[in-house]
Design an enzyme around this catalytic site. Structure first.
Site, PDB file in Angstrom:
ATOM      1  N   ASN A 243       0.664  -1.478   0.166  1.00 39.85           N
ATOM      2  CA  ASN A 243       0.047   0.104  -0.227  1.00 39.85           C
ATOM      3  C   ASN A 243       0.486   0.889  -0.039  1.00 39.85           C
ATOM      4  O   ASN A 243       0.397   2.310  -0.504  1.00 39.85           O
ATOM      5  CB  ASN A 243      -0.791   0.286   1.735  1.00 39.85           C
ATOM      6  CG  ASN A 243      -1.458  -0.910   1.274  1.00 39.85           C
ATOM      7  OD1 ASN A 243      -2.591  -1.993   0.296  1.00 39.85           O
ATOM      8  ND2 ASN A 243      -2.707  -1.818   2.521  1.00 39.85           N
TER       9      ASN A 243
ATOM     10  N   GLU B  81      -6.119  -7.338   5.601  1.00 42.27           N
ATOM     11  CA  GLU B  81      -5.518  -7.814   4.351  1.00 42.27           C
ATOM     12  C   GLU B  81      -5.397  -9.718   5.969  1.00 42.27           C
ATOM     13  O   GLU B  81      -4.589 -10.851   5.283  1.00 42.27           O
ATOM     14  CB  GLU B  81      -3.876  -8.625   4.649  1.00 42.27           C
ATOM     15  CG  GLU B  81      -3.014  -8.210   6.190  1.00 42.27           C
ATOM     16  CD  GLU B  81      -3.204  -6.445   6.194  1.00 42.27           C
ATOM     17  OE1 GLU B  81      -2.108  -6.242   7.092  1.00 42.27           O
ATOM     18  OE2 GLU B  81      -4.280  -6.170   6.515  1.00 42.27           O
TER      19      GLU B  81
END
Length: 368
Positions: A236, A271
């Site tokens: 990210n 995640e």
């Protein structure tokens, strides 16, 4: 993992016969019983005055049975049988009233109520199967009631009844079809993770609770797994959240392609993913997860001009060996997961292992 405060929506939808849940159908049926019983008592007196004592006696008997049913419906497990008995008896009663020699033309209005009650209490398929034959019979009775339909006036009356009855049947059916579709979409939205298409956390919790209950009854076991993508924040931070979302979707596809039809997978958040492996012994669960670990570590996700490589860590708990409650299993698998991460990541960590013996790949989570 705390148990979900909400019932399993999918199961509730499957068990519901119509747009009403069973508790609402029960309340509505009790109200219908009470109103019908009271009305029959009044009509019984009127039928007696009209010179039909046998009709009055039948209405009083039916009224008494309905008052009894109001009490039974509070706790009965045979709700569906009571509804069928009520609707068949009520619709048959409508036909009988129409067949009386001095029947009022207003009696035929009750034909239009048949599809409303049937679809409301029984749903699309059963409502149509029950109401359609009775409506056809009602239409035939009305035809003979009118007598000579050669005149324009009689023909208008007949066509009005046929048109109204047909439209009522079609409208109720179309409404139920659209309602079921809309409800299914809402349930799917409530139970599905929008990003990955997997089950969301609430759905996963409900499935885990249901799996535990089923395994309690069948005396079988299952493996509970928590999987976490290693160093996912690096993806990210380096390539942006769009790249991270792309990786999550690819991981979700990898999970669904590799797992068996009896297994279940959901996204717990961020995640982190949860897996339920039905009828999987500890060694089998370890082997399956280690194969999945290698598959994730060995694949490269192409995102634009970048090639992204990620690894994943797994924590495994076995039911009932490591706990019989969902929260206990979650805690055990979570501890195993983070033990694997502390030991170097890209590992499968089964509960009860003092040392993590799985092969370790490169400490990744990086971008290649």
């Amino acid at each position: 993992m705390k148990p979900s405060k909400h019932p399993d929506l999918g199961t509730t939808l499957e068990q519901s016969r119509s747009g009403l849940r069973d508790n609402h159908r029960r309340s509505l049926t009790r109200l219908l019983f009470l109103v019908t019983a009271t009305a029959l008592t009044v009509f019984a007196g009127l039928q007696l005055l009209n010179g039909y004592p046998w009709v009055a006696a039948a209405e009083l008997c039916a009224s008494g049975l309905l008052f009894y049913g109001v009490r039974c419906l509070q706790t009965t497990h045979r709700l569906q049988q009571w509804i069928y008995a009520y609707l068949v008896s009520l619709f048959s009663f409508f036909i009988v009233i129409m067949l009386l020699p001095e029947a009022s033309i207003a009696a035929f209005v009750w034909v239009l109520l048949m599809p409303v009650l049937a679809y409301l209490l029984l749903g699309k398929h059963e409502g149509m199967i029950l109401s359609l034959p009775f409506m056809l019979v009602g239409g035939v009775v009305y035809y003979f009631f009118l007598g000579d339909v050669g005149s324009a006036h009689r023909m208008i009356d007949l066509l009005n009844m046929i048109l109204c009855g047909g439209l009522m049947q079609v409208f109720m059916h179309m409404y139920e079809v659209r309602r079921e579709e809309a409800e299914q979409r809402l349930v799917d939205m409530a139970q599905t993770d929008a990003l990955t298409g997997l089950a969301n956390r609430a759905n996963f919790q409900s499935t885990l609770a249901r799996t535990i209950a089923e395994c309690e009854r069948s005396a079988t076991g299952f493996a509970f797994v928590i999987m976490d993508i290693d160093h996912f924040k690096l993806v990210n931070d380096t390539l942006g959240h769009d790249a991270g979302d792309f990786v999550l979707r690819r991981i979700a596809r990898c999970l669904t392609e590799r797992l068996r039809a009896t297994d279940f997978v959901g996204r717990l958040g961020g995640e982190e993913f949860g897996l339920i492996l039905r009828d999987a012994k500890p060694a089998d669960a370890f082997e399956l997860m280690d194969e999945l670990r290698e598959r994730i570590a060995g694949s490269e996700v192409a995102y634009g001009n970048a090639g992204i490589r990620v690894t994943a860590s797994f924590g495994i708990a076995q039911w009932p060996d490591h706990g019989r409650e969902a929260e206990t299993l979650f805690c055990v698998a979570d501890r195993c997961l983070y033990s694997g991460k502390r030991a170097g990541r890209n590992r499968v960590a089964p509960a009860g292992a003092c040392e993590l013996t799985t092969a370790t790949g490169s400490v990744s989570g990086g971008i290649g």
